[in-house]
Motif scaffolding. Structure first.
Motif, PDB file in Angstrom:
ATOM      1  N   VAL A 225       0.895  -1.164   0.000  1.00 52.00           N
ATOM      2  CA  VAL A 225       0.000   0.000   0.000  1.00 52.00           C
ATOM      3  C   VAL A 225       0.929   1.208   0.000  1.00 52.00           C
ATOM      4  CG1 VAL A 225      -1.858   1.246   1.154  1.00 52.00           C
ATOM      5  CG2 VAL A 225      -1.735  -1.249   1.353  1.00 52.00           C
ATOM      6  N   GLY A 226       1.149   1.774  -1.191  1.00 52.70           N
ATOM      7  CA  GLY A 226       2.186   2.792  -1.294  1.00 52.70           C
ATOM      8  C   GLY A 226       3.526   2.182  -0.910  1.00 52.70           C
ATOM      9  N   ALA A 227       4.231   2.843  -0.003  1.00 56.88           N
ATOM     10  CA  ALA A 227       5.533   2.335   0.428  1.00 56.88           C
ATOM     11  C   ALA A 227       5.410   1.289   1.536  1.00 56.88           C
ATOM     12  CB  ALA A 227       6.402   3.498   0.916  1.00 56.88           C
ATOM     13  N   ASP A 228       4.215   1.147   2.111  1.00 59.34           N
ATOM     14  CA  ASP A 228       4.015   0.197   3.211  1.00 59.34           C
ATOM     15  C   ASP A 228       3.684  -1.189   2.665  1.00 59.34           C
ATOM     16  OD1 ASP A 228       4.357   2.394   4.862  1.00 59.34           O
ATOM     17  OD2 ASP A 228       2.194   2.731   5.103  1.00 59.34           O
ATOM     18  N   LEU A 229       3.788  -2.193   3.527  1.00 63.37           N
ATOM     19  CA  LEU A 229       3.478  -3.555   3.105  1.00 63.37           C
ATOM     20  C   LEU A 229       2.558  -4.212   4.136  1.00 63.37           C
ATOM     21  CD1 LEU A 229       4.085  -5.830   1.014  1.00 63.37           C
ATOM     22  CD2 LEU A 229       5.885  -6.614   2.578  1.00 63.37           C
ATOM     23  N   VAL A 230       1.426  -4.732   3.640  1.00 65.36           N
ATOM     24  CA  VAL A 230       0.536  -5.528   4.489  1.00 65.36           C
ATOM     25  C   VAL A 230       0.959  -6.987   4.331  1.00 65.36           C
ATOM     26  CG1 VAL A 230      -1.843  -6.166   4.996  1.00 65.36           C
ATOM     27  CG2 VAL A 230      -1.332  -3.868   4.093  1.00 65.36           C
ATOM     28  N   VAL A 231       1.333  -7.590   5.430  1.00 63.30           N
ATOM     29  CA  VAL A 231       1.868  -8.951   5.409  1.00 63.30           C
ATOM     30  C   VAL A 231       0.863  -9.891   6.068  1.00 63.30           C
ATOM     31  CG1 VAL A 231       3.787 -10.427   6.107  1.00 63.30           C
ATOM     32  CG2 VAL A 231       4.199  -8.003   5.590  1.00 63.30           C
ATOM     33  N   GLY A 232       0.242 -10.744   5.277  1.00 68.26           N
ATOM     34  CA  GLY A 232      -0.690 -11.721   5.828  1.00 68.26           C
ATOM     35  C   GLY A 232       0.080 -12.846   6.515  1.00 68.26           C
ATOM     36  N   VAL A 233      -0.409 -13.234   7.683  1.00 72.67           N
ATOM     37  CA  VAL A 233       0.248 -14.291   8.457  1.00 72.67           C
ATOM     38  C   VAL A 233      -0.608 -15.551   8.348  1.00 72.67           C
ATOM     39  CG1 VAL A 233       1.021 -14.986  10.750  1.00 72.67           C
ATOM     40  CG2 VAL A 233       1.222 -12.584  10.029  1.00 72.67           C
ATOM     41  N   PRO A 234      -0.124 -16.585   7.648  1.00 73.53           N
ATOM     42  CA  PRO A 234      -0.940 -17.779   7.433  1.00 73.53           C
ATOM     43  C   PRO A 234      -1.519 -18.338   8.731  1.00 73.53           C
ATOM     44  CG  PRO A 234       0.983 -17.858   6.025  1.00 73.53           C
ATOM     45  CD  PRO A 234       1.152 -16.658   6.925  1.00 73.53           C
ATOM     46  N   LEU A 235      -2.839 -18.406   8.766  1.00 73.31           N
ATOM     47  CA  LEU A 235      -3.595 -18.919   9.908  1.00 73.31           C
ATOM     48  C   LEU A 235      -3.265 -18.176  11.206  1.00 73.31           C
ATOM     49  CD1 LEU A 235      -3.478 -22.711   9.008  1.00 73.31           C
ATOM     50  CD2 LEU A 235      -5.248 -21.024   8.465  1.00 73.31           C
ATOM     51  N   GLY A 236      -2.710 -16.985  11.073  1.00 69.50           N
ATOM     52  CA  GLY A 236      -2.420 -16.151  12.235  1.00 69.50           C
ATOM     53  C   GLY A 236      -1.251 -16.624  13.063  1.00 69.50           C
ATOM     54  N   MET A 237      -0.455 -17.580  12.548  1.00 74.20           N
ATOM     55  CA  MET A 237       0.655 -18.145  13.321  1.00 74.20           C
ATOM     56  C   MET A 237       1.976 -17.549  12.828  1.00 74.20           C
ATOM     57  SD  MET A 237      -0.934 -20.368  15.290  1.00 74.20           S
ATOM     58  CE  MET A 237      -2.391 -21.432  15.342  1.00 74.20           C
ATOM     59  N   LEU A 238       2.512 -16.617  13.550  1.00 73.49           N
ATOM     60  CA  LEU A 238       3.753 -15.946  13.159  1.00 73.49           C
ATOM     61  C   LEU A 238       4.934 -16.697  13.773  1.00 73.49           C
ATOM     62  CD1 LEU A 238       4.820 -13.434  11.643  1.00 73.49           C
ATOM     63  CD2 LEU A 238       4.555 -12.143  13.770  1.00 73.49           C
ATOM     64  N   ARG A 239       5.731 -17.284  12.898  1.00 73.67           N
ATOM     65  CA  ARG A 239       6.817 -18.176  13.340  1.00 73.67           C
ATOM     66  C   ARG A 239       8.068 -17.391  13.734  1.00 73.67           C
ATOM     67  NH1 ARG A 239       4.117 -23.137  13.523  1.00 73.67           N
ATOM     68  NH2 ARG A 239       2.367 -22.844  12.099  1.00 73.67           N
ATOM     69  N   THR A 240       8.901 -18.054  14.528  1.00 73.43           N
ATOM     70  CA  THR A 240      10.113 -17.414  15.041  1.00 73.43           C
ATOM     71  C   THR A 240      10.996 -16.881  13.908  1.00 73.43           C
ATOM     72  OG1 THR A 240      10.038 -18.959  16.875  1.00 73.43           O
ATOM     73  CG2 THR A 240      12.080 -17.757  16.596  1.00 73.43           C
ATOM     74  N   ALA A 241      11.187 -17.686  12.853  1.00 72.78           N
ATOM     75  CA  ALA A 241      12.065 -17.261  11.755  1.00 72.78           C
ATOM     76  C   ALA A 241      11.468 -16.062  11.019  1.00 72.78           C
ATOM     77  CB  ALA A 241      12.283 -18.425  10.782  1.00 72.78           C
ATOM     78  N   GLN A 242      10.149 -16.021  10.953  1.00 70.19           N
ATOM     79  CA  GLN A 242       9.496 -14.885  10.277  1.00 70.19           C
ATOM     80  C   GLN A 242       9.669 -13.603  11.096  1.00 70.19           C
ATOM     81  OE1 GLN A 242       5.665 -16.789  10.084  1.00 70.19           O
ATOM     82  NE2 GLN A 242       6.017 -17.625   8.033  1.00 70.19           N
ATOM     83  N   VAL A 243       9.544 -13.725  12.404  1.00 68.59           N
ATOM     84  CA  VAL A 243       9.768 -12.553  13.259  1.00 68.59           C
ATOM     85  C   VAL A 243      11.216 -12.088  13.129  1.00 68.59           C
ATOM     86  CG1 VAL A 243       9.794 -11.705  15.632  1.00 68.59           C
ATOM     87  CG2 VAL A 243       7.951 -13.210  14.880  1.00 68.59           C
ATOM     88  N   VAL A 262       1.299  -4.789   9.379  1.00 68.71           N
ATOM     89  CA  VAL A 262       1.742  -3.785   8.417  1.00 68.71           C
ATOM     90  C   VAL A 262       3.188  -3.451   8.745  1.00 68.71           C
ATOM     91  CG1 VAL A 262       1.475  -1.396   7.641  1.00 68.71           C
ATOM     92  CG2 VAL A 262      -0.550  -2.825   8.024  1.00 68.71           C
ATOM     93  N   VAL A 263       4.018  -3.467   7.708  1.00 68.68           N
ATOM     94  CA  VAL A 263       5.409  -3.027   7.874  1.00 68.68           C
ATOM     95  C   VAL A 263       5.524  -1.645   7.239  1.00 68.68           C
ATOM     96  CG1 VAL A 263       7.837  -3.557   7.461  1.00 68.68           C
ATOM     97  CG2 VAL A 263       6.188  -5.420   7.726  1.00 68.68           C
ATOM     98  N   PRO A 264       5.598  -0.592   8.064  1.00 71.80           N
ATOM     99  CA  PRO A 264       5.697   0.757   7.476  1.00 71.80           C
ATOM    100  C   PRO A 264       6.949   0.879   6.614  1.00 71.80           C
ATOM    101  CG  PRO A 264       5.136   0.864   9.820  1.00 71.80           C
ATOM    102  CD  PRO A 264       5.513  -0.559   9.534  1.00 71.80           C
ATOM    103  N   GLY A 265       6.775   1.373   5.406  1.00 72.21           N
ATOM    104  CA  GLY A 265       7.911   1.533   4.495  1.00 72.21           C
ATOM    105  C   GLY A 265       8.478   0.216   4.000  1.00 72.21           C
ATOM    106  N   GLY A 266       7.735  -0.878   4.153  1.00 69.11           N
ATOM    107  CA  GLY A 266       8.315  -2.201   3.889  1.00 69.11           C
ATOM    108  C   GLY A 266       7.939  -2.819   2.554  1.00 69.11           C
ATOM    109  N   ALA A 267       7.378  -2.044   1.616  1.00 67.71           N
ATOM    110  CA  ALA A 267       6.948  -2.637   0.340  1.00 67.71           C
ATOM    111  C   ALA A 267       8.091  -3.381  -0.353  1.00 67.71           C
ATOM    112  CB  ALA A 267       6.381  -1.553  -0.579  1.00 67.71           C
TER     113      ALA A 267
END
Ligand code: SF4
Length: 359
Positions: A225-243, A262-267
């Motif tokens: 979304v512009g310079a930002d990035l909306v990151v969907g987390v599969p089934l809402g489970m955010l894994r250690t490596a992803q963090v 949302v990662v601001p500026g993360g597109a």
């Protein structure tokens, strides 16, 4: 409401819920905006004591699960040291959503959170009572909020309660929100009323307000979304490596109520995060399916909802209805926006049929 047998039992850090895989605690992040360093530290706590993941909820909170019962005091101490338990008395009532793409609302969220925590009487609010701070677009107003403030710019906006509105200045926003929450407590008529929608239309909680039809913006879909990035987390489970990947690339994230961050500026990070299994495209199959935890984590079902939802993603790319897979009629985590729930499916074909896909 009348089928409820008393107060809500929403978990907190100090009040775990015991599931079949161990204790669950729920951490509140008012407004969803947090430093990635804090998110990474919380992820490390999860991995040290329980399942190596952070579970994002439909109310923008974060759960740690598979924890020991009773909870080690060191676990609670570590979460408090991260600043995520500022008030033992109010921890379960700090449920504040905010428009994820509106950083200018962060001071208002902080003001509401501070005023809420400083009000001893408001610790009696149900754990399901939901506050929302929106912008002119109506972001997050799709969610089942109880009291909301919609900022309209120029230091004014409207307080929303049920189907009613009251124009207020920006300076009066927080006092008015708290006043309406106090009216809810005074007139809810007992512990079985958890939300404003449980009250009659002539409740004093709406006194002096004008009928108003809220216009809500749709949930954010994964993708730039512009310079930002909306990151969907599969089934809402955010894994250690992803963090860890987020922590290496960004200072801040915003947890949304749609099992995304949302990662601001993360597109520009999309290719890297896609490679780690996160959803960064609007047509990602993970944007079309959600699920309750089901078996073997919940004793109310034998349906392995997460496995079935995961298997369904192989055939769910592209547009189509959102499908929510649940193990029983409680329908935990059901999206508040348009979707199809499939209850206790026995096969992935049943999930796909609900999504309008023939096997
Ligand atoms: S919907 Fe039923 S099976 Fe699924 S988590 Fe909730 S109680 Fe358990």
């Amino acid at each position: 409401m009348t089928e409820r047998d008393g107060a809500d039992r929403c978990p907190g850090v100090l009040r775990p819920f015991i599931a079949d895989d161990g204790a669950i605690i729920r951490v509140r992040v008012p407004g969803g905006r947090m430093s990635v360093a804090t998110l990474a530290a919380l992820s490390a706590v999860a991995a040290e004591f329980g399942a190596p993941l952070l579970q994002l909820t439909s109310r923008g909170n974060i759960q740690l699960r598979a924890l020991p019962d009773p909870l080690p005091s060191t676990l609670v101490d570590k979460i408090a040291a991260l600043g995520l338990l500022p008030s033992p008395t109010h921890e379960r009532v700090r449920n504040i959503l905010a428009a994820p793409l509106a950083p200018h609302l962060a001071p208002l969220v902080a003001e509401l959170d501070a005023a809420l925590v400083a009000a001893p009487d408001l610790s009696a609010l149900p754990g399901r009572f939901l506050w929302a701070i929106s912008d002119a677009t109506g972001a997050v107003l799709t969610q089942p909020w109880d009291v909301a403030y919609q900022d309209l710019g120029d230091d004014h906006g409207r307080v929303l309660v049920g189907g009613y509105a009251l124009d207020v200045s920006r300076a009066d926003a927080v006092p008015t929100l708290l006043e309406r929450a106090r009216l809810f407590l005074a007139h809810r008529g007992g512990e079985r009323a958890w939300n404003v929608r449980d009250l009659p239309a002539d409740s004093p909680v709406f006194a002096g307000m004008t009928p108003y039809a809220v216009s809500a913006a749709p949930p954010l879909r994964p993708g730039p979304v512009g310079a930002d990035l909306v990151v969907g987390v599969p089934l809402g489970m955010l894994r250690t490596a992803q963090v860890a990947a987020l922590a290496s690339a960004s200072d801040e994230v915003v947890v949304t109520p749609w099992r995304s961050v949302v990662v601001p500026g993360g597109a520009y990070l999309a290719p890297m995060l896609r490679g780690l299994g996160l959803a960064v495209d609007p047509d990602s199959p993970w944007a079309r399916v959600s699920a309750c935890v089901g078996a073997p984590f919940c004793r109310r079902t034998t349906t392995r909802t997460l496995d079935l939802a995961t298997a369904a993603t192989k055939s769910l790319a592209g547009p189509g209805p959102l499908v929510h897979v649940v193990g029983c009629d409680r329908r935990c985590g059901e999206p508040s926006t348009e979707h199809v729930s499939v209850v206790e499916p026995s096969s992935v074909d049943q999930v796909l049929a609900a999504a309008g896909v023939s096997a």
